[in-house]
Design an enzyme around this catalytic site. Structure first.
Site, mmCIF file in Angstrom:
data_model
loop_
_atom_site.group_PDB
_atom_site.id
_atom_site.type_symbol
_atom_site.label_atom_id
_atom_site.label_comp_id
_atom_site.label_asym_id
_atom_site.label_seq_id
_atom_site.Cartn_x
_atom_site.Cartn_y
_atom_site.Cartn_z
ATOM 1 N N ASP A 16 0.656 -12.057 4.759
ATOM 2 C CA ASP A 16 0.532 -11.903 3.317
ATOM 3 C C ASP A 16 1.257 -13.099 2.706
ATOM 4 O O ASP A 16 2.051 -13.768 3.383
ATOM 5 C CB ASP A 16 1.191 -10.578 2.899
ATOM 6 N N ASP A 18 2.761 -13.381 -1.036
ATOM 7 C CA ASP A 18 3.878 -13.133 -1.951
ATOM 8 C C ASP A 18 4.910 -12.189 -1.344
ATOM 9 O O ASP A 18 4.575 -11.102 -0.870
ATOM 10 C CB ASP A 18 3.352 -12.553 -3.263
ATOM 11 N N ASP A 314 4.827 -7.297 3.116
ATOM 12 C CA ASP A 314 6.003 -6.664 2.497
ATOM 13 C C ASP A 314 5.684 -5.324 1.848
ATOM 14 O O ASP A 314 6.590 -4.614 1.417
ATOM 15 C CB ASP A 314 6.596 -7.586 1.429
#
Length: 461
Positions: A16, A18, A314
């Site tokens: 991922d 961000d 995250d």
């Protein structure tokens, strides 16, 4: 299944963007996101201007893993069994008696089974599990405070305004059209919000690529914002690092199975082609898409019937749960809350690498913000306690319980780390311990478990 996990076993290593590859200066970014949402409510929906004013102490409320109970106007912190550990009405703490009044003597939140088995959102609740919308939890609570002050009945209607504020700032055309508050601010001064990757991380990514692994980037950010972020954190040649880049992936929908899947689309000058692709034939940069078509391409690229994929992310809702449940991928969760409980950001163990540790920039930035007295959203909260463990008080007795967030990490992640930097000095064949129901709950965290879990284990032994 082996109790150990190694990146060298994997054919494909995905990320991922961000808060995974890209670390943000959380305090600066959180203030910007809060202002972006609050400004919309004030300027477009007529809310009180007091929403725009915050003190540093106010940020203690900002805590990942909270669920907004839209039927009650409460925010709740859940235990692994779905009972309410702590709750507020707006920003005001609910007492044990208040919690029992709202949720019964067993403190059971009635929508837990729905959330725990699907991680989907609902008209009756909203789960804050990433830093991009987390300041909305604080805004939501302050809106409830203001409605109470004005004597306005709390209904879920206010939530429509919060959702509109999110959409106004994050919709896919906002970056290109320079609308909202968030994207124009980041475009003007990316260095204020985005932490460049250290040389250690850049070398690590190149070593993975040079070892013959396929590198994959999947982000729900649109291509124009992804490009700005990647150029700032990795350099103008970032596209050379990745075999496949997928933007506007609309996770977790990306992992949906037929018939919900969206087709991949090609991009020209950051504009999606109106015609979806019937399949994915070759590596490159694409928009939207779906896991089954990507899986077919990876089978071709690796010449394996079941290529082994590991994915770093995250978000439990967007990354870990769907990648593990639908994709059957290995998953590594980035848990910045580990840093708030004594775990070093980078691997502090002696190393033969000459790269040293992380650059000094973020540390200097952190000191600057500490002077301002604002808690980082990744730190433990005085109001909400630890992200991992909490105490439930019932009829005079105190019971230590794992939080639902902690339980979810153990269930849907192969392992957890505080940052990519924590493992970037390690060889690819380094063996990490997996989470396992047959092992102590402290197993699976690298480089070490958070303080609260260590203390819990000490108390149990």
């Amino acid at each position: 299944m082996s109790e150990y996990f190694s990146l060298s076993e994997c054919d494909v290593i995905g990320f991922d963007l961000d808060h995974t590859l890209c670390r943000y200066y959380l305090k600066e970014t959180s203030r910007l996101i809060y202002e972006s949402f609050a400004r919309y409510l004030v300027e477009h929906k007529g809310y009180d201007k007091d929403l725009l004013h915050l003190t540093p102490a106010t940020w203690d409320f900002c805590f990942k893993g909270l669920v907004v109970d839209l039927e009650e106007g409460n925010l709740v912190k859940l235990a692994e069994d779905g009972t309410v550990l702590r709750a507020t009405h707006g920003t005001k703490n609910l007492s044990t008696d208040d919690i029992v009044k709202h949720y019964g003597p067993k403190r059971e939140w009635k929508h837990f089974n729905s959330l725990n088995t699907s991680y989907t959102r609902s008209a009756k609740y909203y789960f804050y599990d990433n830093y991009f919308d987390l300041p909305g939890a604080l805004l939501c609570a302050r809106v409830v405070d203001m409605m109470n002050k004005q004597g306005t009945e709390i209904t879920s209607d206010f939530w429509k305004d919060i959702v509109a504020a999110i959409d106004h700032n994050y919709n896919t055309s906002a970056f290109r059209e320079d609308t909202g508050t968030y994207f124009p601010s980041v475009k003007r001064c990316p260095g204020r919000y985005l932490q460049p990757c250290s040389d250690t991380v850049k070398r690590w990514l190149r070593s993975i690529k040079n070892s013959g692994k396929i590198l994959l980037l999947i982000t729900s950010s649109h291509s124009d914002y992804c490009r700005l972020v990647c150029e700032h954190i990795l350099g103008s040649d970032f596209e050379e690092l990745f075999d496949i880049i997928i933007t506007n992936a609309l996770k977790p929908g990306f992992f949906s199975l037929v018939p919900q899947q969206r087709p991949f689309r090609t991009l020209v000058d950051d504009v999606e082609d109106s015609e979806g692709l019937p399949s994915l034939e070759k590596p490159g940069w694409y928009s939207q898409g779906n896991w089954p078509h990507l899986h077919e391409l990876l089978k071709t690229m690796t010449n394996k019937a079941e290529p082994k994929v590991v994915y770093f992310g995250d978000s439990m809702r967007s990354d870990m749960f769907p990648a593990c449940s639908f994709g059957k991928w290995e998953t590594v969760m980035i848990v910045e809350e580990m840093e708030g409980e004594g775990v070093p950001r980078a691997n502090a163990c002696p190393s033969n690498s000459s790269s040293g540790g992380p650059s000094e920039g973020p540390a200097e930035k952190k000191a600057k913000f500490e002077d301002q007295g604002m808690k980082s959203p990744s730190d433990s909260s005085k109001q909400w306690g630890s992200y991992f463990v909490d105490v439930q008080k019932t009829e005079g007795e105190e019971t230590q319980k794992l939080t639902w967030c902690c339980h979810s990490i153990h269930t849907y992640s192969t392992m957890a780390i505080p940052s990519i930097e924590a493992i970037a000095d390690l060889p690819l064949d380094f063996k990490f311990q997996r989470f396992s129901s047959e092992k102590p709950i402290t197993t699976g965290y690298y480089p070490r478990p958070p303080d609260s879990l260590l203390k819990r284990e000490e108390n149990l032994s």
